[in-house]
Scaffold this active site. Sequence first.
Site, PDB file in Angstrom:
ATOM      1  N   GLY A 189       0.799  -1.222   0.000  1.00  0.00           N
ATOM      2  CA  GLY A 189       0.000   0.000   0.000  1.00  0.00           C
ATOM      3  C   GLY A 189       0.828   1.265   0.000  1.00  0.00           C
ATOM      4  N   CYS A 190       2.151   1.150  -0.118  1.00  0.00           N
ATOM      5  CA  CYS A 190       2.984   2.350  -0.200  1.00  0.00           C
ATOM      6  C   CYS A 190       3.291   2.645  -1.669  1.00  0.00           C
ATOM      7  CB  CYS A 190       4.302   2.137   0.533  1.00  0.00           C
ATOM      8  SG  CYS A 190       4.134   1.891   2.293  1.00  0.00           S
ATOM      9  N   GLU A 191       3.335   3.936  -2.004  1.00  0.00           N
ATOM     10  CA  GLU A 191       3.693   4.325  -3.374  1.00  0.00           C
ATOM     11  C   GLU A 191       5.150   3.977  -3.652  1.00  0.00           C
ATOM     12  OE1 GLU A 191       3.095   8.355  -4.548  1.00  0.00           O
ATOM     13  OE2 GLU A 191       0.940   8.184  -4.279  1.00  0.00           O
TER      14      GLU A 191
END
Lengths: 147, 405
Positions: free
Chosen positions: A61-63
């Site tokens: 869920g992290c860019e």
Amino acid sequence: MTLDQLLADTRPALSQIYAEDLPELSQAKDWQSKYRILMLLGRKLPPIPEKMKQPSLLVKGCESRAWLMHYYNQHQDQHFFVLDSEARIVKGLMAIMLCLVNGMSNTELKKFELEHAFDKLNLKPYLSQSRGSGLNAMMASIKDCCR
Amino acid sequence: MHTFDPVNFRGQFEFFLQNPGWVYLDNAATMHKPRAVVSAVNDFYQRSNSNVHRGAHNLSQHATRLFEQARDDIAAFINAKERQQIIFCSGATAALNQIAYGLMHTVLQPGDRVLITALEHHANIVPWHLHCVRFGVQLDVVPLTNDYQVDQTAFAQLLEKKPKVVSFSHVSNVLGHVQPVAEMVQLAKNAGAITVIDGAQGIVHEKLDVQALDADFYVWSSHKLYGPTGTGVLYGKTALLEQLTPIYGGGEMISEVQFSHSLFNILPFRLEAGTPDIAGVIGMAAAVNWLQKFNIDEIKEYKAMLLKQFFSGLSQIPGLDILSSPVHNAGIVTLNVQGEHPADVAELLSQQAVAVRGGQHCAMPLFNQLKLAGAVRFSFAPYNTEADVATSLHALTQAVEILTA
């Protein structure tokens, strides 16, 4: 490098960030200085060596890619973490987050609210949408370590 | 004589009046909507709201007339031969899914090949996986040259493998490079392939004449052409549209339903199950009708001028890796600050009210190939100004200074 060594190196770095950088950050006069401090602060966290960055440690869920390692001291009921991110600003923000939660007991960690804590430090503007998604994802992974 | 007036053009957008501080350079993600579009959508809900193609009452007939007029307007906009060739859907992603799903087991059989390029958006990769590759279709990929253009020699060679379908983007959403679409369509047709063009970034770049281009399918999303989100177009040759198995079943798309089976309606309705996005479609047509009041070639020239200024300013900033080429570029510049993560660059730009996108832009395979974690994308529109160019260059310079201090 082992997890024990990383944990041992992370703890003094976090104490220093808490004692020196956080007050400096809250007094920074313009956005440029704030970001400079954030990036320096991220650099103080010992990086997780490339070899240890197993795919299972990736925070979803992290860019930008971020990794989290965890150790729970059962006798003393304390959670300890090591983290890393390939983006420097995110890593700086995650370092602040880690200052606040490292060494927490199970109950404390469950109750911890990132938004509230960042608000108290006048850091809430940094929890912007895209930024927030990475930080919140890291926070969720940290909370998942609770028993 | 030049009639394009950039100040007047920008003045058509309420957003910029409401947000004067923002430099919006994320147009490849979505564009702003002129008042003409906002009021068409508004007017529909306030004056004409009713369902279409059903109900004998006058309100429904009026809504149906507006909706079907939109189909005529879109058909005229791209010079489609027949109105039924315009299939309304939720956007380019939905259209590509419908095409991949619809061709499987009718045109495509297990063992057949589909050819795409290395710079496709996920929307032109995943539907082929989902609907075709898992039934035994082989997906081939045209590689890029060292300067990130589709390798035309490799394209010609891969056509020798006789793909049944060739699907590629008109304009790369990551790099902005405009493909030689007409030539590629011709080569693919000569090889006997069905051609599918992802026009998500291409439709806004230049005037489209589907009859001249002669591609079998061309798809786009309205929101990247000044229109509402949630609606778009699947254009296709009639004979092929008739062969597509509908991906959705439901109301409107049938002529007869029994519990044992159903018979499908005629085009375009057989591919438009359920109540469509009526207001969205009306807004989409309002956008193209509005756009045609301007000279599209002059708009293109103006955007090229902004791009030239931007590229020239970039050459003054040290330490950049610029991935996009200024030649045959639709207005997108993708770059990295050497040694820095794109997320950091994008964050520092956002802090200075410059809206760009950092990341992999829904094109993971492309970035794996480039061996990059991502890149920062600046995408221009004709409502951007020379001041926007100057501000964004200044902001980028600041970001580089902070990152490399």
